[in-house]
Write a protein that holds these residues in place. Structure first.
Motif, PDB file in Angstrom:
ATOM      1  N   VAL A   1      -3.219 -18.868   4.477  1.00 56.47           N
ATOM      2  CA  VAL A   1      -3.201 -18.183   3.185  1.00 56.47           C
ATOM      3  C   VAL A   1      -4.075 -16.940   3.232  1.00 56.47           C
ATOM      4  O   VAL A   1      -3.680 -15.863   2.777  1.00 56.47           O
ATOM      5  CB  VAL A   1      -3.650 -19.148   2.068  1.00 56.47           C
ATOM      6  N   VAL A   2      -5.294 -17.066   3.828  1.00 54.02           N
ATOM      7  CA  VAL A   2      -6.234 -15.937   3.777  1.00 54.02           C
ATOM      8  C   VAL A   2      -5.775 -14.809   4.694  1.00 54.02           C
ATOM      9  O   VAL A   2      -5.693 -13.652   4.284  1.00 54.02           O
ATOM     10  CB  VAL A   2      -7.650 -16.425   4.158  1.00 54.02           C
ATOM     11  N   VAL A   3      -5.433 -15.155   5.960  1.00 59.11           N
ATOM     12  CA  VAL A   3      -5.124 -14.110   6.923  1.00 59.11           C
ATOM     13  C   VAL A   3      -3.709 -13.578   6.738  1.00 59.11           C
ATOM     14  O   VAL A   3      -3.497 -12.376   6.617  1.00 59.11           O
ATOM     15  CB  VAL A   3      -5.334 -14.639   8.361  1.00 59.11           C
ATOM     16  N   TYR A   4      -2.735 -14.494   6.682  1.00 54.23           N
ATOM     17  CA  TYR A   4      -1.354 -14.035   6.597  1.00 54.23           C
ATOM     18  C   TYR A   4      -0.994 -13.553   5.195  1.00 54.23           C
ATOM     19  O   TYR A   4      -0.710 -12.384   4.982  1.00 54.23           O
ATOM     20  CB  TYR A   4      -0.397 -15.157   6.989  1.00 54.23           C
ATOM     21  N   ALA A   5      -1.015 -14.482   4.246  1.00 52.64           N
ATOM     22  CA  ALA A   5      -0.558 -14.119   2.907  1.00 52.64           C
ATOM     23  C   ALA A   5      -1.529 -13.150   2.252  1.00 52.64           C
ATOM     24  O   ALA A   5      -1.151 -12.379   1.370  1.00 52.64           O
ATOM     25  CB  ALA A   5      -0.393 -15.366   2.051  1.00 52.64           C
ATOM     26  N   GLY A   6      -2.793 -13.145   2.677  1.00 53.54           N
ATOM     27  CA  GLY A   6      -3.737 -12.186   2.138  1.00 53.54           C
ATOM     28  C   GLY A   6      -3.717 -10.887   2.901  1.00 53.54           C
ATOM     29  O   GLY A   6      -3.104  -9.906   2.476  1.00 53.54           O
ATOM     30  N   ALA A   7      -4.357 -10.873   4.077  1.00 52.70           N
ATOM     31  CA  ALA A   7      -4.625  -9.612   4.760  1.00 52.70           C
ATOM     32  C   ALA A   7      -3.363  -8.930   5.269  1.00 52.70           C
ATOM     33  O   ALA A   7      -3.102  -7.767   4.958  1.00 52.70           O
ATOM     34  CB  ALA A   7      -5.592  -9.882   5.910  1.00 52.70           C
ATOM     35  N   VAL A   8      -2.546  -9.665   6.043  1.00 54.63           N
ATOM     36  CA  VAL A   8      -1.402  -9.017   6.689  1.00 54.63           C
ATOM     37  C   VAL A   8      -0.399  -8.517   5.656  1.00 54.63           C
ATOM     38  O   VAL A   8       0.122  -7.401   5.747  1.00 54.63           O
ATOM     39  CB  VAL A   8      -0.760 -10.009   7.688  1.00 54.63           C
ATOM     40  N   MET A   9      -0.159  -9.332   4.616  1.00 56.77           N
ATOM     41  CA  MET A   9       0.854  -8.912   3.641  1.00 56.77           C
ATOM     42  C   MET A   9       0.351  -7.782   2.764  1.00 56.77           C
ATOM     43  O   MET A   9       1.128  -6.935   2.332  1.00 56.77           O
ATOM     44  CB  MET A   9       1.288 -10.096   2.787  1.00 56.77           C
ATOM     45  N   ILE A  10      -0.975  -7.738   2.493  1.00 61.88           N
ATOM     46  CA  ILE A  10      -1.517  -6.591   1.760  1.00 61.88           C
ATOM     47  C   ILE A  10      -1.325  -5.316   2.577  1.00 61.88           C
ATOM     48  O   ILE A  10      -0.957  -4.261   2.048  1.00 61.88           O
ATOM     49  CB  ILE A  10      -3.008  -6.833   1.451  1.00 61.88           C
ATOM     50  N   LEU A  11      -1.520  -5.451   3.904  1.00 66.90           N
ATOM     51  CA  LEU A  11      -1.282  -4.302   4.790  1.00 66.90           C
ATOM     52  C   LEU A  11       0.173  -3.850   4.703  1.00 66.90           C
ATOM     53  O   LEU A  11       0.464  -2.650   4.553  1.00 66.90           O
ATOM     54  CB  LEU A  11      -1.630  -4.722   6.211  1.00 66.90           C
ATOM     55  N   PHE A  12       1.099  -4.820   4.737  1.00 67.50           N
ATOM     56  CA  PHE A  12       2.518  -4.483   4.599  1.00 67.50           C
ATOM     57  C   PHE A  12       2.784  -3.767   3.276  1.00 67.50           C
ATOM     58  O   PHE A  12       3.487  -2.758   3.232  1.00 67.50           O
ATOM     59  CB  PHE A  12       3.366  -5.755   4.659  1.00 67.50           C
ATOM     60  N   LEU A  13       2.215  -4.314   2.185  1.00 68.94           N
ATOM     61  CA  LEU A  13       2.493  -3.716   0.870  1.00 68.94           C
ATOM     62  C   LEU A  13       1.921  -2.307   0.783  1.00 68.94           C
ATOM     63  O   LEU A  13       2.543  -1.419   0.191  1.00 68.94           O
ATOM     64  CB  LEU A  13       1.912  -4.601  -0.237  1.00 68.94           C
ATOM     65  N   PHE A  14       0.741  -2.077   1.405  1.00 66.62           N
ATOM     66  CA  PHE A  14       0.179  -0.727   1.407  1.00 66.62           C
ATOM     67  C   PHE A  14       1.097   0.233   2.151  1.00 66.62           C
ATOM     68  O   PHE A  14       1.338   1.355   1.707  1.00 66.62           O
ATOM     69  CB  PHE A  14      -1.198  -0.730   2.051  1.00 66.62           C
ATOM     70  N   ILE A  15       1.604  -0.212   3.312  1.00 66.87           N
ATOM     71  CA  ILE A  15       2.468   0.673   4.094  1.00 66.87           C
ATOM     72  C   ILE A  15       3.756   0.963   3.329  1.00 66.87           C
ATOM     73  O   ILE A  15       4.258   2.091   3.311  1.00 66.87           O
ATOM     74  CB  ILE A  15       2.766   0.048   5.475  1.00 66.87           C
ATOM     75  N   ILE A  16       4.301  -0.063   2.647  1.00 66.08           N
ATOM     76  CA  ILE A  16       5.519   0.162   1.870  1.00 66.08           C
ATOM     77  C   ILE A  16       5.243   1.159   0.749  1.00 66.08           C
ATOM     78  O   ILE A  16       6.021   2.075   0.486  1.00 66.08           O
ATOM     79  CB  ILE A  16       6.051  -1.167   1.310  1.00 66.08           C
ATOM     80  N   ALA A  17       4.070   1.007   0.090  1.00 65.44           N
ATOM     81  CA  ALA A  17       3.737   1.932  -0.992  1.00 65.44           C
ATOM     82  C   ALA A  17       3.525   3.338  -0.453  1.00 65.44           C
ATOM     83  O   ALA A  17       3.837   4.326  -1.116  1.00 65.44           O
ATOM     84  CB  ALA A  17       2.479   1.448  -1.710  1.00 65.44           C
ATOM     85  N   LEU A  18       3.011   3.433   0.781  1.00 62.98           N
ATOM     86  CA  LEU A  18       2.739   4.747   1.363  1.00 62.98           C
ATOM     87  C   LEU A  18       4.026   5.433   1.793  1.00 62.98           C
ATOM     88  O   LEU A  18       4.219   6.626   1.549  1.00 62.98           O
ATOM     89  CB  LEU A  18       1.823   4.554   2.573  1.00 62.98           C
TER      90      LEU A  18
END
Lengths: 196, 99
Positions: free
Chosen positions: A78-95
């Protein structure tokens, strides 16, 4: 649900059996939800919905880890995948901006579908292998319960698997240096570099 | 129910991830499909480590999570660099290295 439980009680089953049945049905439901969420990842046209479905899939898998006595790994998932990695994905999508992709039924997609269907059938053939003699380890759930899941994993990681732990830390260092050099020094095409 | 169901769920998610990697054209969604495949393998390892009373599978899954995090970070940086130089994201049109 309540009638179902009453029926189970009226069958004079003891507590352990009812709990086992409940756990098995929970594993079934969450597993099916994980499969549906992963279908949503590849079928949604917009990347942002794919990312949200992927978060759902990861949370389902974390629940399954909990049901299979891996509490520490569930938290890490939950912390690493659903938290960190997916936040990174969402930032890149927003960018980069999410553009919807138009879908067409081409010959290539059909070939890919048949190939992956064949792969799936081959993977399912592993279910047809009969019972083999298992090599059981020492870490029964009771033993792990006594020291706690995180501590048991820590002891195992720092005693028997210390080399792979160090290699993983080295890998993270290399990845950090790599992305700094990728992001900081912008790439110039060759013709611009030769002109100056 | 038991090891067969774990095998079924893991095989299904792995195949769906492989299909998504092949049929999608957006590199971000392709990376998400790779994540799906890695997660399926993690689930199989953890399920069998529970059946076999061993912690080795959980250690293996932990290392796989580390590798996946590193891989995602590097991959997203490469996608960002490609977008900076070409201003488009379609893997069918990134064919400069094609022979």
């Amino acid at each position: 649900m309540m009638e179902f439980l009453d029926q189970l009680w009226s069958l004079n089953m003891d507590r352990e059996t009812v709990f086992g049945l409940f756990q098995q049905s929970l594993v079934f439901i969450i597993g099916m939800t994980a499969i549906l969420a992963s279908l949503g990842v590849i079928l949604c046209a917009s990347p942002i919905y794919s990312a949200l479905y992927l978060i759902g899939n990861m949370v389902c898998l974390a629940l399954l880890f909990l049901l299979f006595n891996a509490e520490f790994l569930a938290v890490v998932q939950v912390v690493v995948y659903a938290g960190a990695v997916m936040i990174l994905f969402l930032f890149i999508i927003a960018l980069l901006g999410s553009k919807e992709e138009k879908r067409e039924l081409s010959f290539q997609n059909f070939t890919a579908l048949s190939f992956v269907g064949l792969l799936f059938c081959e993977l399912l053939m592993s279910m047809m292998v009969g019972e083999t003699k298992p090599v059981l380890g020492q870490a029964t759930p009771e033993v792990v319960q006594q020291v706690g899941s995180a501590k048991a994993i820590g002891i195992e990681l720092f005693s028997n698997h210390i080399v792979s732990f160090e290699l993983a830390s080295l890998l993270l260092l290399v990845a950090a240096v790599g992305i700094i050099s990728l992001a900081k020094f912008t790439y110039k095409p060759l013709r611009k570099r030769t002109r100056t | 129910m038991g090891s067969e169901f774990v095998l079924f769920v893991s095989a299904a998610i792995f195949s769906i991830g492989a299909l998504g990697f092949v049929i999608r054209k957006n590199p971000l969604v392709m990376f998400m499909s790779v994540e799906l495949m890695l997660n399926a393998v993690n689930f199989l390892l953890i399920g069998y480590s529970s059946f076999l009373n061993s912690l080795d599978g959980q250690i293996f899954a932990l290392i796989i999570m580390t590798v996946a995090a590193a891989e995602v970070v590097v991959g997203l940086a490469i996608i960002l660099t490609i977008f900076r130089t070409r201003h488009e994201l379609d893997v069918d049109r990134i064919n400069t290295l094609k022979g």
